[in-house]
Design an enzyme around this catalytic site. Structure first.
Site, short mmCIF file in Angstrom:
data_model
loop_
_atom_site.label_atom_id
_atom_site.label_comp_id
_atom_site.label_asym_id
_atom_site.label_seq_id
_atom_site.Cartn_x
_atom_site.Cartn_y
_atom_site.Cartn_z
N GLU A 292 0.83 -1.20 0.00
CA GLU A 292 0.00 0.00 0.00
C GLU A 292 0.86 1.25 0.00
O GLU A 292 0.64 2.18 -0.79
CB GLU A 292 -0.92 0.01 1.22
CG GLU A 292 -1.76 1.27 1.35
CD GLU A 292 -2.67 1.45 0.16
OE1 GLU A 292 -2.59 2.51 -0.49
OE2 GLU A 292 -3.45 0.54 -0.15
N ASP A 296 1.17 4.11 -2.97
CA ASP A 296 0.80 5.50 -2.71
C ASP A 296 1.91 6.47 -3.10
O ASP A 296 1.69 7.45 -3.82
CB ASP A 296 0.44 5.69 -1.24
CG ASP A 296 -0.89 5.07 -0.87
OD1 ASP A 296 -1.68 4.76 -1.78
OD2 ASP A 296 -1.15 4.88 0.33
N SER A 519 -7.21 2.46 -3.75
CA SER A 519 -5.93 2.90 -3.22
C SER A 519 -5.05 3.45 -4.33
O SER A 519 -4.15 4.25 -4.06
CB SER A 519 -5.19 1.74 -2.55
OG SER A 519 -5.69 1.50 -1.27
N ASP A 561 -16.61 12.29 -18.43
CA ASP A 561 -17.79 11.58 -17.92
C ASP A 561 -17.66 10.08 -18.22
O ASP A 561 -17.39 9.69 -19.36
CB ASP A 561 -19.04 12.14 -18.56
CG ASP A 561 -20.32 11.73 -17.84
OD1 ASP A 561 -20.21 11.11 -16.76
OD2 ASP A 561 -21.40 12.04 -18.36
N ILE A 562 -17.85 9.26 -17.21
CA ILE A 562 -17.78 7.80 -17.37
C ILE A 562 -19.21 7.26 -17.37
O ILE A 562 -19.96 7.47 -16.42
CB ILE A 562 -16.97 7.15 -16.23
CG1 ILE A 562 -15.61 7.83 -16.08
CG2 ILE A 562 -16.81 5.65 -16.48
CD1 ILE A 562 -14.74 7.79 -17.33
N GLY A 580 -23.40 12.31 -16.56
CA GLY A 580 -23.39 13.17 -15.38
C GLY A 580 -22.88 12.45 -14.16
O GLY A 580 -22.22 11.41 -14.24
N ASP A 582 -22.75 10.05 -10.96
CA ASP A 582 -23.35 8.77 -10.56
C ASP A 582 -22.60 8.20 -9.37
O ASP A 582 -21.44 8.56 -9.12
CB ASP A 582 -23.35 7.78 -11.74
CG ASP A 582 -21.97 7.52 -12.30
OD1 ASP A 582 -21.15 6.87 -11.59
OD2 ASP A 582 -21.68 7.96 -13.43
#
EC number: 3.4.14.10
Length: 602
Positions: A292, A296, A519, A561-562, A580, A582
């Site tokens: 992790e 990062d 992450s 936008d996905i 838009g 979601d």
């Protein structure tokens, strides 16, 4: 904080009582309680009487409403105060408790033989911290502590299912922890492949198709339209990375990562700095490298180079070992981290902060969740953009309608009724942070199925997202009947944004592996925001600060936008990505060039 001196602990309960405390002594009544441990937790044994607890007492903040209004003012485009972030002293003045609260809590502690010299106080006086044995904590809170075991992980916590306060203190104390909090602060990542991954040369021009299989900093800069933008290393802009649970960020691994994937950073000697909090450590033994932590720092730095990055390693976290008389406490490290950050001067604070940890909202008692959330509001008011991973379980446990569970379902309420429920994530559900969901592939980019998203049961929908979220539910009314009772349609909705989160190439222990999770999307998005802040700062403007009011008004016009994908969980298909906003990908993924034109139009 050292354990209270034995002499002080042996004093008669009223030996140090002041006239004020005697005048206000009242019977105890329950302040907070749980009907049972959260799912996955089981009683193990009584807590050892001499086990030390680092107890934190949160006093009420009677002027927090003023702070919240100031946060909206400095964060909302069009406001006369937009961008005029508050200073440390301004914030502390707005959250300082009333003098009566300070006096009454001090008197209560003295009644129990606890000298005021043993207390530690936050700069604003709104937190009182002391370390004391379980036996004294039990007397102070009229409760009994036990050791609880988290069955899936084997972790242990010292907790209680309820605690009480004298009735006259209920209006002056918001929360006392650790008591009823069972959150485990889990990282939101997984290693996909432990075997070495073959890499293309860093000098090879980025090819969009290759980014469908492995993500690198070059992929992210291309997908998110960073272009040839080079930020300043000396503008005062900084990016912060929060680390917990002895997740250690390895500098050798990061240097190898840069050598292969960002050679200009390696040539410049670019490396994150480290700040240790609450006896935190950051071992550089190769075998201790954290998946992790490396993910990062390598991607926050890989996107934001050469902006200075700081890794904050916070100690004081579980596990507690019940079979040993250990001096290790079991406090929540969020509290220690936030205390450290809020004590910093305005100049010392990073302008953006990424955190890839969290847990189910319901494992955090409401009172404590509100206090933690309010502290993120303080950071936002001081001009810090705070980002959190939205989680990796879709709307709950990540299981779709055709999946088989390995054990009992976790999509149940912990109110004693065991009602089926979607599981909101915290701190992603806090309205004062920006929650980052996940995507994968490109051309077209789509929602990754594990992208955490949904609706808080603790926090109401903030005004800044009323139109966007209301519009989504109005356009998808079937969810209100199909998922009736599983989610709170009036709650704070998340995520707010998203970014790539699958097949990230990470150097771990000297080898490249692939990792996934929100992450990955959180430090990626934070890196982009750090670039935006650089654009602002070098143009003589203030950093963005708390993003959401800007994001939901004008900022979303700079996002991709996905509209493909969903986030299954709790044996359902979850929600759908759509045009838009979601609750799978938020407003979508950032386009740096478009955002730069929005924030610095000339």
């Amino acid at each position: 904080m050292l354990l209270l001196p034995l002499l002080a602990l042996l004093l008669p309960p009223r030996a140090l009582a002041s006239p004020l405390s005697r005048a206000h002594t009242s019977a105890y009544s329950i302040k907070e309680s749980l009907p049972a441990p959260p799912p996955g937790w089981a009683h193990h044994s009584p807590a050892p009487p001499d086990h030390p607890l680092r107890l934190r007492i949160g006093l009420t903040q009677p002027r927090f409403g003023e702070l919240e209004q100031a946060l909206w003012d400095v964060s909302t485009p069009g406001s006369d105060r937009y961008g005029l972030h508050l200073g440390k002293e301004d914030v502390e003045e707005l959250i300082r408790p009333h003098e009566d609260s300070l006096a009454l809590v001090d008197a209560w502690l003295e009644e129990h033989g606890i000298p005021l010299s043993a207390l530690s106080r936050s700069p604003a006086q709104d937190w009182v911290t002391l370390t004391l044995p379980v036996s004294l904590a039990e007397a102070l809170l009229d409760t009994t502590y036990h050791v609880y075991r988290h069955t899936p992980s084997g972790d242990y916590l010292v907790r209680t299912l309820q605690y009480s306060l004298p009735a006259h203190l209920h209006a002056h104390v918001d929360v006392v922890q650790p008591s009823t909090t069972f959150a485990r602060l889990a990282p939101k990542r997984s290693t996909l492949h432990g075997a070495p991954v073959a890499l293309a040369s860093a000098s090879t021009p980025a090819i969009p198709a290759s980014c469908n299989h492995t993500i690198t900093p070059a992929c992210l800069k291309e997908i998110y339209n960073v272009g040839a933008y080079v930020p300043s290393a000396t503008s005062g802009n900084k990016l912060g990375i929060a680390g917990y649970l002895e997740e250690w960020a390895n500098m050798n691994d990061t240097n190898w990562f840069y050598q292969d994937l960002l050679p200009q950073a390696a040539a410049a000697g670019y490396m994150f700095s480290v700040e240790l909090i609450n006896n935190g450590t950051n071992s550089q033994n190769e075998s201790d490298a954290g998946g992790e932590a490396n993910l990062d720092v390598q991607y926050a730095g890989g996107v934001s180079f050469p902006i200075p990055n700081i890794y904050y390693s916070t100690g004081g976290s579980p596990p507690f070992t019940p079979d040993l008389n250990t001096p290790t406490d079991s406090n929540e490290p969020y509290a220690e981290f936030l205390a450290y950050m809020l004590a910093k001067t305005d100049k010392e604070l990073p302008r953006s902060l990424t955190t890839s940890y969290g847990d189910d909202e319901q494992t955090v008692p409401y009172s404590y969740a509100v206090r933690v959330c309010n502290e993120f509001a303080q950071l936002g008011a001081r001009g810090v953009s705070v980002m959190f991973s939205s989680g990796d379980g879709g709307v709950g446990d990540g299981l779709g309608p055709n999946d088989q569970a390995d054990g009992p379902t976790t999509c149940l309420t912990n109110d004693g009724k065991n009602t089926s429920s979607f599981l909101a994530g915290f701190p992603a559900s806090c309205p004062y942070v920006t929650a980052v969901g996940g995507t994968y592939h490109e051309s077209p980019e789509r929602a990754v199925p594990f992208s955490g998203g949904g609706f808080s049961k603790y926090f109401p929908r903030p005004l800044y997202q009323a139109a966007a979220v209301g519009g989504y539910l109005a356009a998808n009314p079937a969810y209100l009947s199909l998922y009736e009772g599983l989610f709170n349609p009036f709650g704070r909705a998340y995520p707010d944004v998203s970014a790539q989160s699958n097949n990230f190439t990470v150097n771990l222990g000297g080898q490249f592996v692939l990792e996934a999770g929100t992450s990955a999307s959180c430090p990626t998005f934070t890196g982009i925001i750090s670039l935006v802040n650089d654009k602002l700062i070098t143009s003589g403007r203030p950093a963005l600060g708390f993003l959401n009011p800007w994001l939901y008004t004008v900022g979303h016009y700079g996002f991709n936008d996905i509209t493909i994908g969903n986030n299954p969980g709790c044996f359902t298909d979850g929600f759908n990505a759509t045009v838009g906003w979601d609750p799978v990908t938020g407003w979508g993924t950032p386009d740096f060039a478009k955002i730069a034109k929005i924030v610095v139009p000339y």
